[in-house]
Design a protein around this motif. Structure first.
Motif, PDB file in Angstrom:
ATOM      1  N   LEU A  11       6.776  -2.548  -7.717  1.00  0.00           N
ATOM      2  CA  LEU A  11       7.129  -3.074  -6.383  1.00  0.00           C
ATOM      3  C   LEU A  11       5.874  -3.291  -5.538  1.00  0.00           C
ATOM      4  N   GLY A  12       4.933  -2.358  -5.620  1.00  0.00           N
ATOM      5  CA  GLY A  12       3.669  -2.505  -4.890  1.00  0.00           C
ATOM      6  C   GLY A  12       2.886  -3.713  -5.370  1.00  0.00           C
ATOM      7  N   CYS A  13       2.827  -3.899  -6.684  1.00  0.00           N
ATOM      8  CA  CYS A  13       2.114  -5.055  -7.239  1.00  0.00           C
ATOM      9  C   CYS A  13       2.742  -6.366  -6.783  1.00  0.00           C
ATOM     10  N   ILE A  14       4.062  -6.425  -6.816  1.00  0.00           N
ATOM     11  CA  ILE A  14       4.756  -7.641  -6.375  1.00  0.00           C
ATOM     12  C   ILE A  14       4.460  -7.919  -4.903  1.00  0.00           C
ATOM     13  N   CYS A  15       4.504  -6.877  -4.089  1.00  0.00           N
ATOM     14  CA  CYS A  15       4.195  -7.056  -2.660  1.00  0.00           C
ATOM     15  C   CYS A  15       2.755  -7.514  -2.470  1.00  0.00           C
ATOM     16  N   SER A  53       0.826  -1.211   0.000  1.00  0.00           N
ATOM     17  CA  SER A  53       0.000   0.000   0.000  1.00  0.00           C
ATOM     18  C   SER A  53       0.858   1.258   0.000  1.00  0.00           C
ATOM     19  N   ALA A  54       1.938   1.231   0.764  1.00  0.00           N
ATOM     20  CA  ALA A  54       2.833   2.389   0.818  1.00  0.00           C
ATOM     21  C   ALA A  54       3.485   2.633  -0.547  1.00  0.00           C
ATOM     22  N   PHE A  55       3.871   1.560  -1.238  1.00  0.00           N
ATOM     23  CA  PHE A  55       4.447   1.708  -2.577  1.00  0.00           C
ATOM     24  C   PHE A  55       3.437   2.325  -3.544  1.00  0.00           C
ATOM     25  N   ILE A  56       2.201   1.838  -3.502  1.00  0.00           N
ATOM     26  CA  ILE A  56       1.178   2.342  -4.421  1.00  0.00           C
ATOM     27  C   ILE A  56       0.915   3.821  -4.152  1.00  0.00           C
ATOM     28  N   VAL A  57       0.737   4.184  -2.901  1.00  0.00           N
ATOM     29  CA  VAL A  57       0.509   5.594  -2.555  1.00  0.00           C
ATOM     30  C   VAL A  57       1.738   6.427  -2.911  1.00  0.00           C
ATOM     31  N   GLY A  58       2.917   5.911  -2.620  1.00  0.00           N
ATOM     32  CA  GLY A  58       4.152   6.623  -2.928  1.00  0.00           C
ATOM     33  C   GLY A  58       4.310   6.901  -4.411  1.00  0.00           C
TER      34      GLY A  58
END
Length: 71
Positions: free
Chosen positions: A34-38, A13-18
């Motif tokens: 990176l967000g998708c992979i997480c 979630s932090a990657f997507i928002v970032g």
């Protein structure tokens, strides 16, 4: 750290928002990747959450395509 997959979900979630805070499209796509992979990892280790795994897996490939695409 009993439920580590939950932390991976928060990281995703932090990657997507970032990604929304950036202006460079390649950086946005990389952070989103990176967000998708997480999110895929989170979905797998949280009980095979297919509604999380499928769209994020597809989006990861879309991001990779556009990152590697030469204009």
């Amino acid at each position: 750290m009993e439920n580590w997959s939950e932390y991976v979900g928060y990281l995703a979630s932090a990657f997507i928002v970032g990604g929304f805070l950036l202006k460079n499209i390649t950086a946005i796509r990389t952070i989103n990747l990176l967000g998708c992979i997480c999110f895929v990892i989170y979905g797998i280790f949280s009980g095979m959450l297919w509604p999380v795994i499928i769209p994020n897996g597809i989006l990861a490939f879309v991001q990779i395509y556009y990152i590697l695409k030469k204009d």
